[in-house]
Design a protein around this motif. Structure first.
Motif, PDB file in Angstrom:
ATOM      1  N   SER A  24      -8.402   0.332  -1.422  1.00 49.74           N
ATOM      2  CA  SER A  24      -7.857   0.387  -0.055  1.00 49.74           C
ATOM      3  C   SER A  24      -8.930   0.790   0.922  1.00 49.74           C
ATOM      4  CB  SER A  24      -6.695   1.396  -0.015  1.00 49.74           C
ATOM      5  OG  SER A  24      -5.617   0.953  -0.775  1.00 49.74           O
ATOM      6  N   SER A  54       0.749  12.211   1.415  1.00 50.38           N
ATOM      7  CA  SER A  54       0.204  13.446   1.985  1.00 50.38           C
ATOM      8  C   SER A  54       0.684  14.613   1.132  1.00 50.38           C
ATOM      9  CB  SER A  54       0.682  13.614   3.431  1.00 50.38           C
ATOM     10  OG  SER A  54       0.212  14.840   3.965  1.00 50.38           O
ATOM     11  N   LYS A  99      -2.890  10.369   8.330  1.00 47.11           N
ATOM     12  CA  LYS A  99      -3.632  11.452   7.685  1.00 47.11           C
ATOM     13  C   LYS A  99      -3.779  12.648   8.629  1.00 47.11           C
ATOM     14  CE  LYS A  99      -8.184  11.703   7.283  1.00 47.11           C
ATOM     15  NZ  LYS A  99      -8.465  13.144   7.503  1.00 47.11           N
ATOM     16  N   GLU A 141       0.841  -1.193   0.000  1.00 50.78           N
ATOM     17  CA  GLU A 141       0.000   0.000   0.000  1.00 50.78           C
ATOM     18  C   GLU A 141       0.877   1.245   0.000  1.00 50.78           C
ATOM     19  OE1 GLU A 141      -3.712   0.860   2.730  1.00 50.78           O
ATOM     20  OE2 GLU A 141      -1.896   1.623   3.718  1.00 50.78           O
ATOM     21  N   LYS A 182      -9.222   7.541  -1.681  1.00 53.39           N
ATOM     22  CA  LYS A 182      -8.861   6.124  -1.723  1.00 53.39           C
ATOM     23  C   LYS A 182      -8.810   5.647  -3.164  1.00 53.39           C
ATOM     24  CE  LYS A 182     -10.929   4.982   2.767  1.00 53.39           C
ATOM     25  NZ  LYS A 182     -11.896   4.087   3.484  1.00 53.39           N
ATOM     26  N   VAL A 226      -4.542   7.280  -0.357  1.00 53.30           N
ATOM     27  CA  VAL A 226      -4.202   5.916   0.052  1.00 53.30           C
ATOM     28  C   VAL A 226      -4.577   4.988  -1.094  1.00 53.30           C
ATOM     29  CG1 VAL A 226      -4.591   4.069   1.722  1.00 53.30           C
ATOM     30  CG2 VAL A 226      -4.635   6.460   2.478  1.00 53.30           C
ATOM     31  N   ARG A 260       0.816   5.554   0.702  1.00 56.60           N
ATOM     32  CA  ARG A 260       0.105   6.646   1.364  1.00 56.60           C
ATOM     33  C   ARG A 260       0.845   7.938   1.033  1.00 56.60           C
ATOM     34  NH1 ARG A 260      -2.998   4.318   5.573  1.00 56.60           N
ATOM     35  NH2 ARG A 260      -2.897   6.142   6.920  1.00 56.60           N
TER      36      ARG A 260
END
Length: 289
Positions: A288, A123, A276, A119, A284, A132, A121
Motif C-alpha cells: 500500500s 488505528s 492517521k 484496502e 505499511k 495500512v 486501515r
C-alpha cells in the motif's frame, strides 16, 4: 447373652440406618427431556432462496456489540482468553465496514479499523500505531490478533448470494450432537474437470435458520468458519445475536455478541474514513502507498 447383644446391635443398626435414611431421603422430580420437534423440509431451490434473501435483506448495519477474542492454537495447547471488548460496527454494502473497540469499564478506544474492500486501515492508539495494507495481504505477525482484518468480520456478517452465472450448488443432510442439518455446498468450475469448493451453508432443520457458514480458499482449504445462534427480530430483520468466527490459518477465534442493531438506515460514506493521527507510527503492509 450374646444373642441378646446381637439383637440389640441389629436393632440399633436398623434404627441408625432408618434415621439416616429419613435425614437424607428426598424426592426430586426431573422433567423428562422434550422430544425434538419435527424436522423442517426444504428443497435445494428453497435453500438457495433463503441464502439470497439473507444478503438481499441487508444494505447497511449499525450495531453495538461485545467482542471476545481468543488467540492461540489447540494444537500447541496455548490459548489465551482476552477480556470482552465493547465495540461498534458500521457496515455498508457491498464492502465498506468500520469496527471500533473500547477497553472494558473505562471505554477508551483500543482500536479503530476500516475497509473499503480493497484496502484496510487500522488505528491502535495504545501502541500509537497506524497500519495500512491490502486486503489480500497475508504475512507474518507477532501475535495472532494482529492478523485480525475488518473484512474477516464483514465475511461473517454478510453471507454472499449464489451467483448463478458461475456457481453451482448441491445439498446433503448431516446429523451432529447438536442437531440435524441441511448443508448447501457452493462450487465453481476449476481447471479441466475440477470443481472448486467456495463455501458451505448449514441450515438447522428444526427451524431452517442458517447456523453455520464455512468459507474455503485455494485447494479446498478452510479459510473461515462461522457459527450463528440466538436469532432475534431487529425491526423486522431476523438476524443472529451471537456470531463466532474462526480463522484457522491466522490462529484466532472471535465471538461477537450483538446487543443492539439497526438495519438499512442511511450511513454516510464519511463514516468509513479513517485518517492517521499525526503522532502515530505508520506501518505499511502488502504494497500500500
Amino acid at each position: 447373652m450374646l444373642a441378646g447383644r446381637c439383637g440389640v446391635g441389629l436393632a440399633l443398626l436398623a434404627l441408625i440406618a432408618g434415621g439416616w435414611a429419613c435425614a437424607v431421603k428426598r424426592t426430586i422430580r426431573v422433567s423428562p427431556p422434550q422430544p425434538p420437534g419435527p424436522l423442517r423440509q426444504a428443497t435445494v431451490a428453497e435453500l438457495v432462496k433463503d441464502v439470497d434473501a439473507w444478503s438481499q435483506a441487508i444494505n447497511t448495519l449499525t450495531a453495538t456489540v461485545e467482542f471476545k477474542p481468543t488467540t492461540g492454537s489447540i494444537y500447541t495447547g496455548v490459548i489465551k482468553e482476552y477480556q470482552n471488548v465493547h465495540g461498534f460496527i458500521l457496515l455498508k454494502k457491498p464492502a465498506m465496514i468500520r469496527i471500533i473497540g473500547q477497553a472494558p469499564v473505562v471505554r477508551t478506544q483500543i482500536f479503530d479499523m476500516v475497509s473499503d474492500g480493497r484496502e484496510f486501515r487500522v488505528s491502535i492508539p495504545p501502541k500509537n500505531k497506524f497500519i495500512v495494507g491490502d486486503n489480500s495481504y497475508r504475512g507474518p505477525s507477532k501475535t495472532s490478533l494482529e492478523n485480525l482484518r475488518p473484512e474477516h468480520i464483514l465475511d461473517a456478517l454478510l453471507i454472499p448470494p449464489i451467483d448463478e452465472t458461475r456457481e453451482k450448488v448441491f445439498s446433503e443432510e448431516a446429523q451432529t450432537s447438536t442437531g440435524q442439518y441441511y448443508i448447501l455446498s457452493v462450487v465453481e468450475p476449476g481447471r479441466a474437470v475440477e470443481l472448486s469448493l467456495k463455501r458451505k451453508v448449514w441450515f438447522d432443520r428444526s427451524n431452517l435458520n442458517i447456523s453455520r457458514l464455512q468459507l474455503y480458499g485455494a485447494e479446498g482449504s478452510l479459510r473461515e468458519d462461522i457459527d450463528y445462534a440466538d436469532y432475534h427480530d431487529f425491526q423486522g430483520i431476523s438476524y443472529p445475536s451471537e456470531i463466532t468466527l474462526s480463522r484457522p490459518a491466522e490462529g484466532y477465534k472471535l465471538s461477537i455478541e450483538i446487543e443492539k442493531a439497526t438495519f438499512n438506515r442511511p450511513i454516510s460514506s464519511e463514516k468509513f474514513k479513517l485518517e492517521k493521527p499525526p503522532a502515530a507510527t505508520l506501518v505499511k503492509l502488502g504494497g500500500s502507498q
